[in-house]
Design a protein around this motif. Structure first.
Motif, PDB file in Angstrom:
ATOM      1  N   TRP A   1      41.921 -36.732  18.232  1.00 32.89           N
ATOM      2  CA  TRP A   1      43.132 -35.922  17.989  1.00 32.89           C
ATOM      3  C   TRP A   1      42.906 -35.897  16.787  1.00 32.89           C
ATOM      4  O   TRP A   1      43.270 -35.340  15.683  1.00 32.89           O
ATOM      5  CB  TRP A   1      43.980 -36.482  19.013  1.00 32.89           C
ATOM      6  CG  TRP A   1      45.119 -37.872  18.226  1.00 32.89           C
ATOM      7  CD1 TRP A   1      44.566 -38.640  19.724  1.00 32.89           C
ATOM      8  CD2 TRP A   1      45.216 -38.266  17.561  1.00 32.89           C
ATOM      9  NE1 TRP A   1      45.248 -39.834  18.787  1.00 32.89           N
ATOM     10  CE2 TRP A   1      44.904 -40.060  17.980  1.00 32.89           C
ATOM     11  CE3 TRP A   1      45.789 -38.032  16.165  1.00 32.89           C
ATOM     12  CZ2 TRP A   1      46.063 -40.680  16.906  1.00 32.89           C
ATOM     13  CZ3 TRP A   1      46.232 -39.328  15.585  1.00 32.89           C
ATOM     14  CH2 TRP A   1      46.173 -39.920  15.422  1.00 32.89           C
ATOM     15  N   GLU A   2      42.299 -36.663  16.042  1.00 31.01           N
ATOM     16  CA  GLU A   2      42.185 -36.997  14.977  1.00 31.01           C
ATOM     17  C   GLU A   2      41.613 -36.252  13.743  1.00 31.01           C
ATOM     18  O   GLU A   2      41.787 -35.638  12.871  1.00 31.01           O
ATOM     19  CB  GLU A   2      41.581 -38.134  14.483  1.00 31.01           C
ATOM     20  CG  GLU A   2      43.112 -39.720  14.177  1.00 31.01           C
ATOM     21  CD  GLU A   2      42.506 -41.237  15.185  1.00 31.01           C
ATOM     22  OE1 GLU A   2      41.520 -40.921  16.357  1.00 31.01           O
ATOM     23  OE2 GLU A   2      42.357 -40.933  14.204  1.00 31.01           O
ATOM     24  N   ARG A   3      40.445 -35.444  14.833  1.00 34.40           N
ATOM     25  CA  ARG A   3      39.666 -34.354  14.455  1.00 34.40           C
ATOM     26  C   ARG A   3      40.103 -33.599  14.868  1.00 34.40           C
ATOM     27  O   ARG A   3      39.664 -31.675  14.533  1.00 34.40           O
ATOM     28  CB  ARG A   3      38.214 -34.188  15.131  1.00 34.40           C
ATOM     29  CG  ARG A   3      37.689 -35.586  14.428  1.00 34.40           C
ATOM     30  CD  ARG A   3      36.472 -36.174  15.065  1.00 34.40           C
ATOM     31  NE  ARG A   3      35.859 -38.025  14.158  1.00 34.40           N
ATOM     32  CZ  ARG A   3      34.677 -38.270  14.091  1.00 34.40           C
ATOM     33  NH1 ARG A   3      34.106 -37.614  14.335  1.00 34.40           N
ATOM     34  NH2 ARG A   3      35.201 -39.642  13.887  1.00 34.40           N
ATOM     35  N   LYS A   4      41.377 -32.628  15.582  1.00 36.79           N
ATOM     36  CA  LYS A   4      41.281 -31.754  15.622  1.00 36.79           C
ATOM     37  C   LYS A   4      42.715 -31.713  15.889  1.00 36.79           C
ATOM     38  O   LYS A   4      43.582 -31.751  16.564  1.00 36.79           O
ATOM     39  CB  LYS A   4      41.694 -31.569  17.798  1.00 36.79           C
ATOM     40  CG  LYS A   4      39.532 -31.851  17.885  1.00 36.79           C
ATOM     41  CD  LYS A   4      39.897 -31.282  19.528  1.00 36.79           C
ATOM     42  CE  LYS A   4      37.763 -31.026  19.377  1.00 36.79           C
ATOM     43  NZ  LYS A   4      37.847 -31.843  20.359  1.00 36.79           N
ATOM     44  N   PRO A   5      42.966 -30.571  14.839  1.00 37.06           N
ATOM     45  CA  PRO A   5      44.602 -30.529  14.534  1.00 37.06           C
ATOM     46  C   PRO A   5      45.205 -29.422  15.313  1.00 37.06           C
ATOM     47  O   PRO A   5      46.560 -29.871  15.815  1.00 37.06           O
ATOM     48  CB  PRO A   5      44.336 -29.001  12.859  1.00 37.06           C
ATOM     49  CG  PRO A   5      42.379 -28.659  12.991  1.00 37.06           C
ATOM     50  CD  PRO A   5      42.213 -29.883  14.052  1.00 37.06           C
ATOM     51  N   VAL A   6      44.468 -28.476  15.380  1.00 32.94           N
ATOM     52  CA  VAL A   6      45.787 -27.930  17.081  1.00 32.94           C
ATOM     53  C   VAL A   6      45.818 -29.214  18.447  1.00 32.94           C
ATOM     54  O   VAL A   6      46.924 -28.729  19.022  1.00 32.94           O
ATOM     55  CB  VAL A   6      45.202 -27.090  17.661  1.00 32.94           C
ATOM     56  CG1 VAL A   6      45.247 -26.175  19.019  1.00 32.94           C
ATOM     57  CG2 VAL A   6      44.627 -25.306  17.015  1.00 32.94           C
TER      58      VAL A   6
ATOM     59  N   LEU B   1      46.329 -32.044  17.868  1.00 32.83           N
ATOM     60  CA  LEU B   1      47.361 -32.722  17.503  1.00 32.83           C
ATOM     61  C   LEU B   1      49.323 -32.696  17.605  1.00 32.83           C
ATOM     62  O   LEU B   1      50.063 -32.761  17.682  1.00 32.83           O
ATOM     63  CB  LEU B   1      47.252 -33.475  15.920  1.00 32.83           C
ATOM     64  CG  LEU B   1      48.430 -34.526  15.353  1.00 32.83           C
ATOM     65  CD1 LEU B   1      47.190 -35.459  14.751  1.00 32.83           C
ATOM     66  CD2 LEU B   1      49.091 -34.033  14.753  1.00 32.83           C
TER      67      LEU B   1
END
Lengths: 287, 472
Positions: free
Chosen positions: A2-7, A9
């Motif tokens: 999730w630290e790489r996928k803003p949506v 997050l």
């Protein structure tokens, strides 16, 4: 991940936020303000009271005055019966407040006569020395607008009669806010049920004791003078120069008040101080 | 990698406006504190305590805290994503609409247009302006993050995104109302429901407006200032997720002993106590990041603001859960203890971090060295002393007041009338005025220092600037 996928997050954060929200904020709608909470004697505000409530909101009275009495001994003693959910079903918005710079107002209705409120709103320090409440005498200069009040009643779905709307003509904002204050906390007959009966023979422990007169006078000035005058000459309340009655009866009056006439009970200040006031009053009335 | 062409103009503007609204908030705060000791200073109808107090809180929360948040977020999102803002035009719109909204808010509050809900007093047309503003801001931030040129999203970005969705949900749900005229509405909820919804908002606005954004700033500015990375990435992850999960359960701790159902009060109390853990997770992460760097407390004025700020956060998040315990709440709620608690948060935590962040930003967006470090130190001491006088005097006042309210005689009657307890507050209220004025002077020193920086500060060598900016 999730630290790489803003949506992702955003979705996870929303989900985390919604768990507590659903449990403590959304679910309670199933239990609060339902029929189980209803109190038959609680009625919607009439047009004058509702307008008074809107003025109370406009002036931000809730910044200094709360409207919930907690079920704690000293609060019930000071203010009256504790608040019940069903008493607030017609309150949009709620006005419970969060800070008591001034006293709680949840049960102010019926405590004092209208005249007390008019004088107090006009000049708080005339009634309560060293109060820091602003003057609100200027409310008298603003006339009410019956048509806009009728519209508010329609939006709220509160019942009203044409006569009530007509009666608003010529009334001012001070009339409205006093009417609202007198309505507060009267939804349940708590004064009747809370009345404590003094049982047994009442004996004045200070009978003929002149040393407590000063203390009695100080108590009178603090609690009674605003209504009965500094020299017992009366003003909002009757004059007290003729108190030809047994000490025990006078004690009873101070203890229970005359709620229907707007005299509050003074039971909460304790029997010792009440007897001192009795002594002072009897002594003054003699002269 | 070639240095992206960042938009710094918008950051400069938001810094200016955030500070202006902050100054308004503090000035009005000093005025209302004087009105409490001298009622003749109320000038009806527009300038009474009842109307100015919401103006004070709104200017503080939405003008100062959110204005600074906008400045910092727009700066950080570009650096952390190594790319220019998604839309400069939207950012420009956000700036002007922000000021339009705050001005409208101030005017309508003075005119008496209020919903009366604490920290959400704005009437429905202004509410709609706030929503438009937030959507514009959210789109720009999220789109910038989506098109970023840095794979990992740093801690600050998590807090930014959480506060964006959090504020959106809270504001819309609590703001639901039925309009009756252009500036008058009735809440969509009644009585106990309205109270429960509102304090779900009231408490969590503190999370999403006054906790998450300053944490985002702290996590960014602290390592930048010390030159040493944050102590533990894993600790940040745990603290972040548990914070945003637990916060939302706790709103009803403002409603202990009220007619709100008991089980909600109990849940709120339990979660409030548990909330110490994630809050202190960030505090410890901050402290541990200072290992071997404590000498910077003496040498680096930014670190001083940041570490004292996070210390107040730690104190605040210990005091808050304590107040959420039923027995303590029975004693202290409704007294002057409550504003003392709030102001330790707003003056000690949020403002300290905001000041540090602005001190960090201004030299970078203007390309000039800070005009005077001694003045920054003076500012630090003035706001620290002002805040301590303010809060400590009201803590004492609150305990005294609570003690008098609950005192009884041996026969069970009340020991004091309400007015006897109120007149005892005057000396402490004077102390608050005094503390507020010292804080205000501190802020004036801050503003003077910044104005001089932009006018006379030494121009930073370009190469050094680039080196600083290049570090993610």
């Amino acid at each position: 991940m999730w630290e790489r996928k803003p949506v992702l997050l955003l979705v996870l954060a929303t989900a985390a936020i919604m768990v507590g929200t659903i449990v403590t904020m959304i679910l309670p709608f199933a239990w609060v303000n339902t029929d189980a909470d209803r109190i038959a004697t609680v009625t919607p505000y009439n047009p004058l009271e509702q307008e008074g409530r809107d003025i109370y909101i406009r002036e931000g009275c809730n910044n200094c005055h709360t409207q919930t009495i907690r079920p704690l001994v000293t609060e019930v003693l000071r203010y009256g019966d504790y608040s019940k959910s069903g008493e607030f079903v017609y309150d949009r918005p709620f006005l419970w407040g969060s800070k008591r710079t001034g006293p709680d107002l949840a049960r102010i209705g019926g405590k004092y006569p209208d005249a007390w409120h008019y004088k107090h709103m006009e000049s708080p320090r005339a009634m309560v020395p060293r109060s820091n409440m602003p003057d609100y005498g200027w409310l008298k200069n603003n006339l009410l607008d019956p048509q806009s009040i009728r519209h508010k009643m329609d939006v709220l779905g509160f019942p009203y009669k044409q006569a009530e709307i007509d009666a608003l003509k010529g009334k001012n904002e001070m009339d409205a806010i006093v009417a609202y204050l007198q309505k507060l906390g009267t939804g349940i007959p708590w004064r009747k049920t809370a009345e404590t009966l003094v049982v047994g023979e009442l004996h004045n422990p200070y009978q003929d004791d002149l040393t407590v007169l000063d203390a009695g006078k100080a108590l009178y000035m603090q609690h009674c003078a605003a209504c009965h005058g500094e020299k017992l000459q009366g003003e909002i309340g009757p004059e007290l120069t003729d108190l030809d009655m047994p000490d025990a009866d006078l004690y009873q009056i101070l203890f229970n008040g005359f709620p229907e006439d707007g005299m509050p009970p003074f039971s909460a200040i304790g029997s010792d101080r009440l007897w001192k006031m009795v002594n002072f009053l009897k002594n003054e009335a003699k002269h | 990698m070639e240095k992206p062409n960042y938009n710094t103009d918008i950051v400069r503007s938001f810094i200016n406006w955030g500070i202006i609204w902050g100054l308004v908030a503090i000035l009005v705060g000093v005025i209302v504190s004087l009105q409490m000791v001298e009622p003749a200073l109320n000038f009806p109808p527009y300038l009474t305590f009842g109307r100015l107090r919401p103006l004070h809180t709104n200017a503080g929360i939405y003008g100062w805290a959110v204005g600074t948040t906008f400045a910092l977020f727009l700066y950080m999102v570009q650096r952390l994503c190594k790319t220019r803002l998604w839309s400069d035009k939207l950012a420009r719109f956000q700036l002007w609409f922000f000021n339009a909204t705050i001005i409208t808010a101030a005017i309508t509050l003075l005119l008496g247009y209020t919903t009366s809900k604490e920290y959400h007093e704005l009437e429905w047309p202004v509410d709609i302006m706030v929503v438009i503003l937030w959507v514009a801001f959210a789109i720009n931030i999220i789109m910038t993050i989506i098109k970023r040129r840095e794979e990992q999203m740093y801690i600050s970005l998590w807090y930014m995104m959480a506060s964006i969705v959090g504020v959106a949900i809270l504001y819309i749900v609590d703001g639901a109302e039925v309009p009756v005229s252009l500036f008058k509405s009735y809440s969509a909820y009644a009585g106990t429901n309205d109270a429960n919804v509102h304090w779900w908002f009231g408490h969590n606005a503190v999370a999403m407006v006054l906790t998450a954004p300053p944490l985002a700033m702290f996590y960014y500015v602290l390592p930048k200032s010390t030159g040493v990375p944050i102590y533990s990435h894993r600790m940040s992850i745990i603290a972040f997720w548990s914070l945003i999960f637990m916060y939302l359960w706790t709103g009803a701790h403002h409603l202990l002993w009220t007619p709100v159902p008991d089980w909600i009060q109990t849940l709120a109390m339990a979660f409030s106590v548990m909330l110490i853990a994630p809050s202190w997770g960030s505090v410890f992460n901050g402290y541990l990041s200072m290992r071997g760097q404590w000498h910077q407390m003496r040498e680096n004025y930014l670190v001083k603001f940041l570490i004292i700020g996070i210390t107040f956060y730690g104190l605040q998040t210990l005091q808050g859960p304590m107040q959420a315990i039923r027995s303590f709440s029975a004693f202290i709620h409704y007294t002057d203890w409550v504003p003392a608690h709030i102001h330790m948060g707003t003056m000690g935590w949020v403002s300290m971090i905001a000041f540090a962040s602005i001190y960090y930003l201004v030299p970078r967006v203007y390309g000039r060295e800070l005009y005077s470090v001694p003045l920054a130190n003076l500012h630090f001491w003035l706001i620290l002393i002002g805040q301590l006088i303010w809060t400590i005097s009201l803590w004492i006042a609150g305990v005294l007041q609570a003690g008098m309210w609950t005192a009884t005689n041996s026969d069970g009657s009340l020991a004091y009338s309400f007015m006897e307890t109120m007149v005892e507050m005057y000396p402490y209220w004077w102390a608050r005025v005094f503390g507020g004025i010292i804080f205000l002077i501190g802020v004036l020193v801050f503003i003077y220092n910044l104005v001089m920086t932009t006018r006379r500060g030494e121009i930073s060598p370009a190469s050094e600037r680039a080196a600083v900016e290049g570090r993610a």
